[in-house]
Design an enzyme around this catalytic site. Sequence first.
Site, PDB file in Angstrom:
ATOM      1  N   HIS A   1       0.808  -1.280   0.040  1.00  0.00           N
ATOM      2  CA  HIS A   1       0.007   0.051   0.001  1.00  0.00           C
ATOM      3  C   HIS A   1       0.828   1.381   0.077  1.00  0.00           C
ATOM      4  O   HIS A   1       2.071   1.365   0.520  1.00  0.00           O
ATOM      5  CB  HIS A   1      -0.801  -0.031   1.226  1.00  0.00           C
TER       6      HIS A   1
ATOM      7  N   ASP B   1      -0.192   4.265   1.007  1.00  0.00           N
ATOM      8  CA  ASP B   1      -0.645   5.413   2.105  1.00  0.00           C
ATOM      9  C   ASP B   1       0.393   5.210   3.410  1.00  0.00           C
ATOM     10  O   ASP B   1       0.960   4.094   3.314  1.00  0.00           O
ATOM     11  CB  ASP B   1      -1.962   5.549   2.301  1.00  0.00           C
TER      12      ASP B   1
ATOM     13  N   ASP C   1       6.104   1.664   6.526  1.00  0.00           N
ATOM     14  CA  ASP C   1       4.660   1.036   6.418  1.00  0.00           C
ATOM     15  C   ASP C   1       4.103   1.898   5.368  1.00  0.00           C
ATOM     16  O   ASP C   1       3.373   2.782   5.952  1.00  0.00           O
ATOM     17  CB  ASP C   1       4.122   1.045   7.852  1.00  0.00           C
TER      18      ASP C   1
ATOM     19  N   GLU D   1      -4.828   1.959   2.900  1.00  0.00           N
ATOM     20  CA  GLU D   1      -4.861   0.714   3.523  1.00  0.00           C
ATOM     21  C   GLU D   1      -5.073   1.234   5.140  1.00  0.00           C
ATOM     22  O   GLU D   1      -5.576   0.476   5.991  1.00  0.00           O
ATOM     23  CB  GLU D   1      -3.827  -0.160   3.353  1.00  0.00           C
ATOM     24  N   GLU D   2      -4.263   2.337   5.518  1.00  0.00           N
ATOM     25  CA  GLU D   2      -4.320   2.552   6.926  1.00  0.00           C
ATOM     26  C   GLU D   2      -5.661   3.162   7.462  1.00  0.00           C
ATOM     27  O   GLU D   2      -5.740   3.057   8.648  1.00  0.00           O
ATOM     28  CB  GLU D   2      -3.330   3.783   7.020  1.00  0.00           C
TER      29      GLU D   2
ATOM     30  N   ASP E   1       3.917  -6.243   3.730  1.00  0.00           N
ATOM     31  CA  ASP E   1       3.475  -5.082   4.538  1.00  0.00           C
ATOM     32  C   ASP E   1       3.876  -5.426   5.991  1.00  0.00           C
ATOM     33  O   ASP E   1       3.063  -5.024   6.875  1.00  0.00           O
ATOM     34  CB  ASP E   1       2.119  -5.232   4.173  1.00  0.00           C
TER      35      ASP E   1
ATOM     36  N   HIS F   1       3.902   3.608  12.369  1.00  0.00           N
ATOM     37  CA  HIS F   1       2.657   4.302  12.921  1.00  0.00           C
ATOM     38  C   HIS F   1       3.318   5.252  13.989  1.00  0.00           C
ATOM     39  O   HIS F   1       2.454   6.113  14.497  1.00  0.00           O
ATOM     40  CB  HIS F   1       1.644   3.662  13.488  1.00  0.00           C
TER      41      HIS F   1
END
Length: 412
Positions: free
Chosen positions: A81, A83, A144, A178-179, A201, A384
């Site tokens: 992903h 994002d 990520d 995705e997030e 991922d 994150h």
Amino acid sequence: MSNVIDRFLEYVRMDTESADETGCFPSTEGQKDLGRLLADQLRKMGASDVVFDEAYCYVYGVIPSNLPKDREVPSIGFIAHMDTSPAVSGKNIKPRILENYDGNDILLNEEKNIVLSVSDNPELPGLKGKSLIVTDGTTLLGADDKAGVAEIMEMAQYFLSHPDVAHGKICIGFTPDEEVGQGVDHFDVEGFGADFAYTVDGGALGELEYENFNAAGVKLTVNGYSVHPGSAKNKMLNAVLLAQEFQSLLPVHENPASTEGYEGFFHPDSINGSTEKVVVDYIIRDHSREKFEQKKAFFFKCADFLNEKYGRQIFVVDMKDSYYNMKEKILPENAHLIDNAVKAMEQAGVVPVISPIRGGTDGARLSFMGLPCPNLCTGGANFHGRFEYACVESMESCVEILKNIVLLYAEK
């Protein structure tokens, strides 16, 4: 520095932070900038059937099989992903490569005294002598999942520039959002063209995941009754206190801070309101489908109990399932996906570490959309957050793992 790292550094400097509840898909325009770049790079490499979905921000590409026509092997897909999480800013990321890391605390930002400490990250001494990519501590890094994006792109470059290496059809997909939980809402599984796929991922080198939580999101609305505090006796129903009472009915140790491994939980993620009305957003998780259903039923039971206690409809539950445990779609009929990933890691000198995901990935939803899709490592850590980092040598090994998987399926 290797090409995969050059790609990674280019991608993380692009702001692709997704956003909750914008009502748009993708949720932010910056993701389209990366999508267009990736599609352009795939075309320049020589990939076939490259598509950038302008409406929904998906990137698709194919590396056609170069095997003889009488040799049929599965088409293998790789997905990551584009994002980054909205939990911490993804704007103006300033990546820095720390070469020959000494195994001690890392000063990310002298001015703000932001330190990536060994005490909080006991795995760091094990990376002594390697090169780490870190930030200045004011943003996340974006490993990520831009580490996964870069690794897939580098794998694609290898096969496209080495036509003498025999391989089957390779399908490439990059997704937005995705997030924020909508990454595969419009993913074209049929058009993607793979029989099976892997999301790239995961985290630390060696991670291989084919189990994840069953997940539900809940909006609990608590309807209170507000009157002047001076004349509130036997009249006021304070929604703040009522929400607290509801929470007290849930098992005290079934929360994220008290669980690990396969243990599930109830998590009050956010709360807003006042005496008159409170809204609490919960998430419910469990690896066991049976326990998951029991948790959901118990949540409704708590609401029913309190509504009966107060003789009115105070607690309103709006619950929706988010995703399910992809193990149901991986084992036993698609165990080859795990077997080949293990072999690919061992061939790259990597020790496989199979563990359940305490969360979900695009692969979980894709597995239930007809595309069995376990998850592979990327070499990143502390996702994150401002202490996110990636290991250069681990990312390079991840590229080797992807190449090995392709070659293993070509042998079938």
